[in-house]
Design an enzyme around this catalytic site. Sequence first.
Site, PDB file in Angstrom:
ATOM      1  N   ARG A 117       0.456   4.836  11.260  1.00 41.19           N
ATOM      2  CA  ARG A 117      -1.138   4.591  11.167  1.00 41.19           C
ATOM      3  C   ARG A 117      -1.258   3.124  11.785  1.00 41.19           C
ATOM      4  O   ARG A 117      -1.309   2.290  10.958  1.00 41.19           O
ATOM      5  CB  ARG A 117      -1.840   4.980  10.040  1.00 41.19           C
ATOM      6  CG  ARG A 117      -1.770   6.487   9.575  1.00 41.19           C
ATOM      7  CD  ARG A 117      -2.588   6.756   8.509  1.00 41.19           C
ATOM      8  NE  ARG A 117      -1.703   6.529   7.118  1.00 41.19           N
ATOM      9  CZ  ARG A 117      -1.169   7.595   6.674  1.00 41.19           C
ATOM     10  NH1 ARG A 117      -1.332   9.007   6.973  1.00 41.19           N
ATOM     11  NH2 ARG A 117      -0.535   7.451   5.546  1.00 41.19           N
ATOM     12  N   GLU A 157       0.900  -1.234  -0.055  1.00 42.64           N
ATOM     13  CA  GLU A 157       0.046  -0.026   0.047  1.00 42.64           C
ATOM     14  C   GLU A 157       0.837   1.332   0.133  1.00 42.64           C
ATOM     15  O   GLU A 157       0.461   2.223  -0.609  1.00 42.64           O
ATOM     16  CB  GLU A 157      -1.118   0.115   1.140  1.00 42.64           C
ATOM     17  CG  GLU A 157      -2.087  -1.093   1.197  1.00 42.64           C
ATOM     18  CD  GLU A 157      -3.091  -1.105   2.425  1.00 42.64           C
ATOM     19  OE1 GLU A 157      -3.336  -0.060   2.738  1.00 42.64           O
ATOM     20  OE2 GLU A 157      -3.199  -2.100   2.703  1.00 42.64           O
ATOM     21  N   GLU A 190      -9.834  -3.277   4.990  1.00 40.52           N
ATOM     22  CA  GLU A 190      -9.413  -2.375   4.076  1.00 40.52           C
ATOM     23  C   GLU A 190      -8.408  -2.978   3.296  1.00 40.52           C
ATOM     24  O   GLU A 190      -8.402  -2.738   2.033  1.00 40.52           O
ATOM     25  CB  GLU A 190      -9.156  -1.083   4.628  1.00 40.52           C
ATOM     26  CG  GLU A 190     -10.000  -0.354   5.228  1.00 40.52           C
ATOM     27  CD  GLU A 190     -11.329   0.027   4.743  1.00 40.52           C
ATOM     28  OE1 GLU A 190     -11.205   0.125   3.442  1.00 40.52           O
ATOM     29  OE2 GLU A 190     -12.370  -0.311   5.233  1.00 40.52           O
ATOM     30  N   ASP A 245      -5.965  -6.399   6.900  1.00 41.57           N
ATOM     31  CA  ASP A 245      -7.115  -6.045   7.590  1.00 41.57           C
ATOM     32  C   ASP A 245      -8.196  -5.960   6.643  1.00 41.57           C
ATOM     33  O   ASP A 245      -8.060  -6.204   5.415  1.00 41.57           O
ATOM     34  CB  ASP A 245      -7.093  -4.869   8.480  1.00 41.57           C
ATOM     35  CG  ASP A 245      -6.403  -3.588   7.708  1.00 41.57           C
ATOM     36  OD1 ASP A 245      -6.660  -3.831   6.450  1.00 41.57           O
ATOM     37  OD2 ASP A 245      -5.979  -2.776   8.160  1.00 41.57           O
ATOM     38  N   ASP A 268      -2.433  -4.622   3.563  1.00 41.75           N
ATOM     39  CA  ASP A 268      -2.282  -4.830   4.862  1.00 41.75           C
ATOM     40  C   ASP A 268      -3.421  -6.072   5.062  1.00 41.75           C
ATOM     41  O   ASP A 268      -4.452  -6.384   4.663  1.00 41.75           O
ATOM     42  CB  ASP A 268      -2.613  -3.586   5.696  1.00 41.75           C
ATOM     43  CG  ASP A 268      -2.078  -2.506   5.523  1.00 41.75           C
ATOM     44  OD1 ASP A 268      -0.742  -2.728   5.154  1.00 41.75           O
ATOM     45  OD2 ASP A 268      -2.241  -1.512   5.982  1.00 41.75           O
TER      46      ASP A 268
END
Length: 807
Positions: free
Chosen positions: A285, A9, A86, A84, A82
Amino acid sequence: MAKNLLIVESPAKAKTIEGYLGKDFTVKSSYGHIRDLVKSDDAINIASNFEQKYEVPADKKQIVAELKKLAKEAEMVWLASDEDREGEAISWHLFETLGLKDATTKRIVFHEITKPAIMRAIENPRKIDYNLVNAQQARRVLDRLVGFELSPVLWKKVKPSLSAGRVQSVAVRLIVDREREVNKFTAEAAFRIAATFGKGREAFKAELAERYSQQEDAEKFLTDCVDATFKVNSLETKPLRRSPAAPFTTSTLQQEASRKLGFSVSRTMQVAQKLYESGKITYMRTDSVNLSDTAINAAQAQIVRAYGEKYHTLRKYKTKSASAQEAHEAIRPTYFDVHTVDGDNSEKRLYELIWKRAIASQMSEAQFEKTTAKIGISTRKEELTANGEVMKFDGFLKVYLESNDEDEDNTQDEDNAMLPPLTVGQLLNMNEMTATERYSRPPARYTEASLVKKLEELSIGRPSTYAPTISTIQNRGYVVKEEREGRTRNFRVLTLKAGSITKEQRSENTGAERNKLFPTDIGAVVNDFLVQYFQGIVDFNFTAGVEKKFDEIAQGLEEWTDMIRKFYQPFHIEVENTLKTADKATGERELGVHPESGKKISVRIGRYGPFVQVGENATDENPEKPLYASLRAGQMIETISLDEALELFKLPKKVGFYEDKDMTVAIGKFGPYIRHNSAFYSLPKEIDPLDVTEPQAIEIIEAKRVRDAERLIKVFDENPEVKILNGRWGPYIEFEKLNVKIPKGKEPLELTFDEVKALADATPATGKKGRFGKAAPKAAAAKAPAAKKTPAKKKAPAKKAAPKAKK
DNA sequence: CAGTGAGCGAGCTTCCGCTTGACTT
C-alpha cells in the site's frame, strides 16, 4: 528484558526490523490505528471547539494492553509508524493511550525497510510533530462530519441505511456521469480506406487519412483507383524511443493486474498481502515510485548479469500525484535475484508481474526506426500512408511491456509492422483496396481498476482505501459490476480487387461489456440528490481543496479547528435546509400514457426497488388500485422506454391447467419460471416466456420431478427432514436445514441415522449471519443480504446450469 | 428465492484510513 521497545504499524515489518536491530530491541506492531472516534453521534463536540471523543475498539484492546505492558518495562520507546499524516497520528495515539513520557519516548521515521535506513533513523530521532497530527485530526473530523451528517439526510429523503462520504460519493458520481455520456452518445459511421501492396512476405498495408461519411464518396474513391498507378512519393525515417514505466504503486499494480491477469482490485491486494507477509515483496500500500539505493543496486546487478551492461540505465522516478505522501518505497521484489516464488498460481503470476516491472524500470530504452511512406495515386490528389517500425534495440522490452486500457481495440492492428525496402519513385502493385464502414466508439465505462486510476488522478482516496471503497459502493447497491450482452450491427465493406468493385454487408457485435461498473437506479437517484443539494461535497475538486488546507495545517500555517469551522458552519446550514425543504427523491419519470386505457405510466424507486406504475394512486374518490411491475435486470429508470414498460405487464400470465391447478409463467430474480401448485420450475433459455404452451409447461414440470426424484437417495424414517441427496458435488446429507458432508470412503446408502446425526452435530452451523454474528450483532441483518452481491460469489449460479443440462 | 409499491412509527443504519485475521465456497 529488552531495553528498547520499537513500535511500527505492520507485524511483517516488525519481524524484518527485529532482525536488523538485535537483542537490545523488542519490535512490535500496532496493527494500524489503535484508537478511533467513538461510533456515536457525540464523538465530536462542535460547541467545544470540535473536541473529539476517542476509544480503543474491541479488537485492539489486547494489542494496546500488551504494548502498555512492554512500554512500562522498556527504558526507551521508539515510535516508528509511517512518515505521513496518518502515521504521525498513530504515534500520537500511542503516546496518549500507552501513557508514555516525553523523556523516554523517541519518534523516528524511515521510508524503506533496509538496515542502513533503520540505523540512520535511530541516530536521528525527533519529537512528535503536532502540526502533522492536527492535519490528521482535521481530516478525520471532516470525514466524520460529512459522512454522519449526509447519510441521515439520505435515510430521510431517499431510503434507510444509505451512505454518503467524501470519497464514495465522488466515486459513484464518476460512474453515473460516465453512464450518461454513454447513453447520450450516438455512433457515427465513416468509411476508412486501406490498401495492400506487394507480394508474400513483402506485402504491406497503407491507409488514407481522410474518412468518408457518405458511401458514394468512398465508392468514388475506389472507382478512381481502378485504373490508377501507385508510386512511392516520399520516404521518411526517424528514430523512436520508448522508456520503461515506473515501478508499481498500489494504483498502477491494481491496473496492470486487472489488465494483464484479470484480477479484481481486492484480489490483487489479497495476493499482494500474502507476498508481503512471506517477505517476497515490499509493502503493497504505497503511492511512491521511489526505489531505495539498495534496491537500485540489486536491480543493476541482476540486469547486468542476465542481459549485459548495455541493458542497464540507472533511473530515479518522481511521483506525479500531488497528494502522494511517500511513506514507503514503490512495490518491488525484496530480492531481485528471486525470479519466481512458491505459492499458488495467482501469487506466482503477481510476483512475476512485480518483478518484471521493477527490473524493467532500471533498464535501457527500447529503440525503433520508424519509416513512413507516402504513396501517390495517379488519379487522385490524396496520398496513402504506410507505417513501418523496426526495433533496433529491445532494451526494457526484453522483460516487460505495459498494457493500456485500449488494448482490446484492434482496429489499428499491424500499425507497426515492417515495411519492405522501398525507394522514392518506385511503382507499386496494388492487390486490394477496401472501404470499410467503421463506427465511432462511446467513452469507455469504468472497470474497478480504471476507476482507481481516475480517483488517484483526482487525489481522492488513499492506497489503503481504493479496494474497500470499490467494495463499499457495490455493497451499498449504488454500483454493480456486470457483463452486458452486445447487439449485432451491420456495416458495409466495398472491395476493389482485380479491377472490379464488390459491395457486401458484414456484421459485428457491439456494446458487449465484461466486468464493467454500472450505476443502479438507487445510485443515480442518490447521486442526483447530492449533486442538487450538496454540490460542494461531490465536486471533483473538493478533496484537492481540503488537502491543500490540510497541508497548511501540517506546516503550522493554519489552526485546524479554524479550518474545520469554516467548512462546517455553511455545510451544516445546508444540511438543515435540505432536511426542511427537499422532497423525497424517487427518481420518478413519466413515460406517457397507456395506449388503450389512457392511464398514466410512470417509473420510480419504491421500497423493493425500481418499478413501473400504471394509473394514479388510489384515493377516496377513485379507489381503483394502480398496476405495478418491477424493472428487470439491466433496465434503468432513466432509459426504459414506454414499450419496454408495457412489456413488463404481459407477465405473469396463465399458461394452462394441469393436475387441477393453474400454471402461470413469470420472470423472477433468477429468470423466467413456471409456477404450479406453489412450486417453481425454471424455464430453459430457448423458450420465450411469452410463447410457452401448455404441453411445454407440463413437460418442464415433469422433467423437474424426475430430476428431483433422482436427486433423492434416501429418507430416514426417524426424521423425514433428514435426507441423503445427490448434489452438484456428489451425495451429501441434508439434516433439517443443515448441509453435511459425507466423509470419504463411506457408502451413502449404508449410513445409519445415528451416524448421520453424529456427523451433523460435528458440522458447525453456517448461517449467513454467523460471520458478523459475534463481532457486530447489530450489523448482521443489514449486511447479510448485501454480502450476497459480492462479485466473488457470482460464479456459482452461472455454472449450475452446465452439469444439469448434461443429464 | 420468484406476489409487494401504504404507514401507528420502535430502533437501526452512516464516514475515511491505518492494519490483519477468521470466515466459507
